[in-house]
Design an enzyme around this catalytic site. Structure first.
Site, short mmCIF file in Angstrom:
data_model
loop_
_atom_site.label_atom_id
_atom_site.label_comp_id
_atom_site.label_asym_id
_atom_site.label_seq_id
_atom_site.Cartn_x
_atom_site.Cartn_y
_atom_site.Cartn_z
N THR A 117 -17.30 70.65 4.81
CA THR A 117 -17.20 71.92 5.49
C THR A 117 -17.48 71.68 6.95
OG1 THR A 117 -17.93 74.21 5.46
CG2 THR A 117 -19.63 72.57 5.33
N ALA A 176 -22.05 76.17 -2.87
CA ALA A 176 -21.58 77.53 -2.58
C ALA A 176 -22.46 78.57 -3.25
CB ALA A 176 -20.13 77.67 -3.07
#
Lengths: 237, 273
Positions: free
Chosen positions: B69, B117
């Site tokens: 990310t 997440a």
């Protein structure tokens, strides 16, 4: 039906010749395969799953659908480890009932999704081995799809494939529903008839190339009139 | 046994007011639903020790992780710019290109998501609840320093158990713009510029070369956007869209969402002029 060490590879081909020592350990998980798909339209949602239940090289059942009706407007599709799917759906049903009794109304799709996220995270350190996809109608009557990972991370999508053939189906959906990677194409809104045909075609393709997908396809079509079910045969080999 | 305890107890153990449990068989108020109803703030989270298993097919390897990310945030004279990508990967499969990695904790606090997440979204949602409780108890907004401290202390209790979270808490409070980096290792660091994730090095390069004290709002936004774009260009695990937020004295606002593919065409056209 015990998960013997032979099937503990999680669906990969087991090697016939071992060189060296073999360590057999009990695994609390098994992989039962199956594919789930959900598509959201303007005023409808479709949740579809195949009905094959397998383990390793065996098929346990050809009639084990993975769609579970939660409320009149919401259907849950779960694939992965069948034992955890069963327990999870029991827990969700119990929580839905409790909510209904304390709040005197049914849970909305968004609320069910948020609740499922916390239920899954409650087992963060010993997860439910389940890939969940919720399909339903939101409070405004529009189609909604919520997709989860095994520990509760979720987001709202317009379409999602989960389970063993998900990596084959998702790119096709990206192209046909999301119009991704296409130029100069008119973005037509998805009709119910086109969505149903697409889901059937996509599962037929998945059954061709994924060993864990096949036997039959169960479609749950959710509209404001209610939930309709349809069964379509697939390859049985 | 688990089912009987579900049917005999209020589910929302996180509110933990009464610890009594009817016929559940758990002395500390644990329910089969996976919540521990401990008295007090009810924030202690029940842990079931996982059985010792080496099975590679266990879901741990299939959980979505956002180590791949790029998220960044920096302070400037008009507030804090927060820019993130939107890709989530499960191994080498791209699970989603539309993940919202900026979590809106409340109208004046933002949190970013990197790492696991579910870990990030769960703990930051819990943080939102705790910030609201603070507001009700103290009749004023929580400071960024206090909010980040709450989050850091919550996850520190689980240090070593495998949580993965690298987040930036951004906001505006009495002391002006606030930016803290908090992670699951126990780090909590305040600063003017942070980039987190596999693409962070690429983003640092762009932001460091463009950051000046007298940046205008549009220039700062463009800097953040460009930094994330460059990171998605070079990092295989970052991509999707660039989400840009700005925090100012009245709260946060969503500035833009740009598909990386379109940014690519735009910058290429600009470079050729």
């Amino acid at each position: 039906m015990l998960s013997t060490p032979m099937f503990a590879n999680g669906g990969r081909m087991k090697e016939y010749h071992h060189s060296g020592s073999t360590e057999c350990r009990f695994s609390p998980y098994a992989y039962n395969g199956g594919t789930v798909l959900a598509v959201a339209g303007e005023d409808f949602a479709i949740v579809a799953s195949d009905t094959r239940l397998s383990e390793g090289y065996s098929i346990h059942s050809r009639d084990s659908p993975k769609c579970y009706k939660l409320t009149d407007t919401t259907v849950l599709g779960c694939s992965g480890f069948h034992g955890d799917c069963l327990t999870l759906t029991k827990i969700i049903d119990a929580r839905l009932k409790m909510y209904k009794h304390s709040n005197n109304k049914s849970m909305t799709s968004g609320a069910i999704a948020a609740m499922l996220s916390t239920i899954l995270y409650g087992r963060r350190f010993f997860p439910y081995y389940v890939y969940n996809i919720i399909g339903g109608l939101d409070e405004e009557g529009r189609g909604a799809v919520y997709s989860f990972d095994p520990v509760g991370s979720y987001q709202r999508d317009s379409y999602k494939a989960g389970g063993s053939a998900s990596a084959m189906l998702q790119p096709l959906l990206d192209n046909q529903i999301g119009f991704k990677n296409m130029e100069n194409v008119q973005h037509l809104p998805l009709t119910l008839e086109k969505a149903m045909q697409l889901v059937k075609d996509v599962f037929i393709s998945a059954a061709e190339r994924d060993v864990y997908t096949g036997d039959a396809l169960k479609l749950c079509i959710i509209t404001k009139e209610g939930i309709k079910e349809e069964m379509v045969p697939l390859r049985k080999d | 046994m688990a089912l009987s305890s579900i049917l005999s107890r209020e589910p929302l153990g996180l509110f933990g007011s009464d610890a009594g449990s009817v016929g559940a068989g758990f002395s500390d108020g644990r329910t089969g639903l996976g919540f521990s109803s401990v008295s007090g703030d009810g924030l202690s989270f029940d842990i079931r020790a996982p059985p010792n298993t080496d099975d590679e097919a266990a879901p741990e390897s299939k959980i979505e992780f956002l180590h791949g990310t790029t998220t960044l945030a920096f302070k400037f004279q008009h507030g804090v710019i927060v820019a993130v990508d939107s890709r989530a990967t499960a191994g080498s499969y791209i699970a989603s290109q539309t993940v919202k990695k900026v979590i809106e904790i409340n109208p004046y606090l933002l949190g970013t998501m990197a790492g696991g997440a579910a870990d990030c979204s769960f703990w930051e949602r819990l943080l939102a609840r705790q910030c609201r409780v603070y507001e009700l108890r103290n009749k004023e907004r929580i400071s960024v320093a206090a909010a980040s401290k709450l989050l850091a202390n919550m996850v520190y209790q689980y240090k070593g158990m495998g949580l993965s979270m690298g987040t930036m808490v951004c906001g505006w409070d009495k002391r002006g713009p606030g930016l803290y980096y908090v992670d699951s290792e126990g780090n909590r660091v305040g600063g003017d510029l942070f980039a987190v994730g596999s693409g962070s090095m690429y983003a640092y390069g762009v932001v460091d070369s463009g950051l000046r004290p007298e940046l205008s709002v549009e220039e700062a936004c463009e800097l953040g956007r460009r930094a994330i774009y460059q990171a998605t260009y070079r990092d295989a695990y970052s991509g999707g869209v660039v989400n840009l937020y700005r925090v100012h004295s009245q709260g946060w606002e969503r500035v833009s969402q740009d598909d990386v593919l379109q940014l690519h065409q735009q910058y290429k056209a600009e470079a050729q002029d």
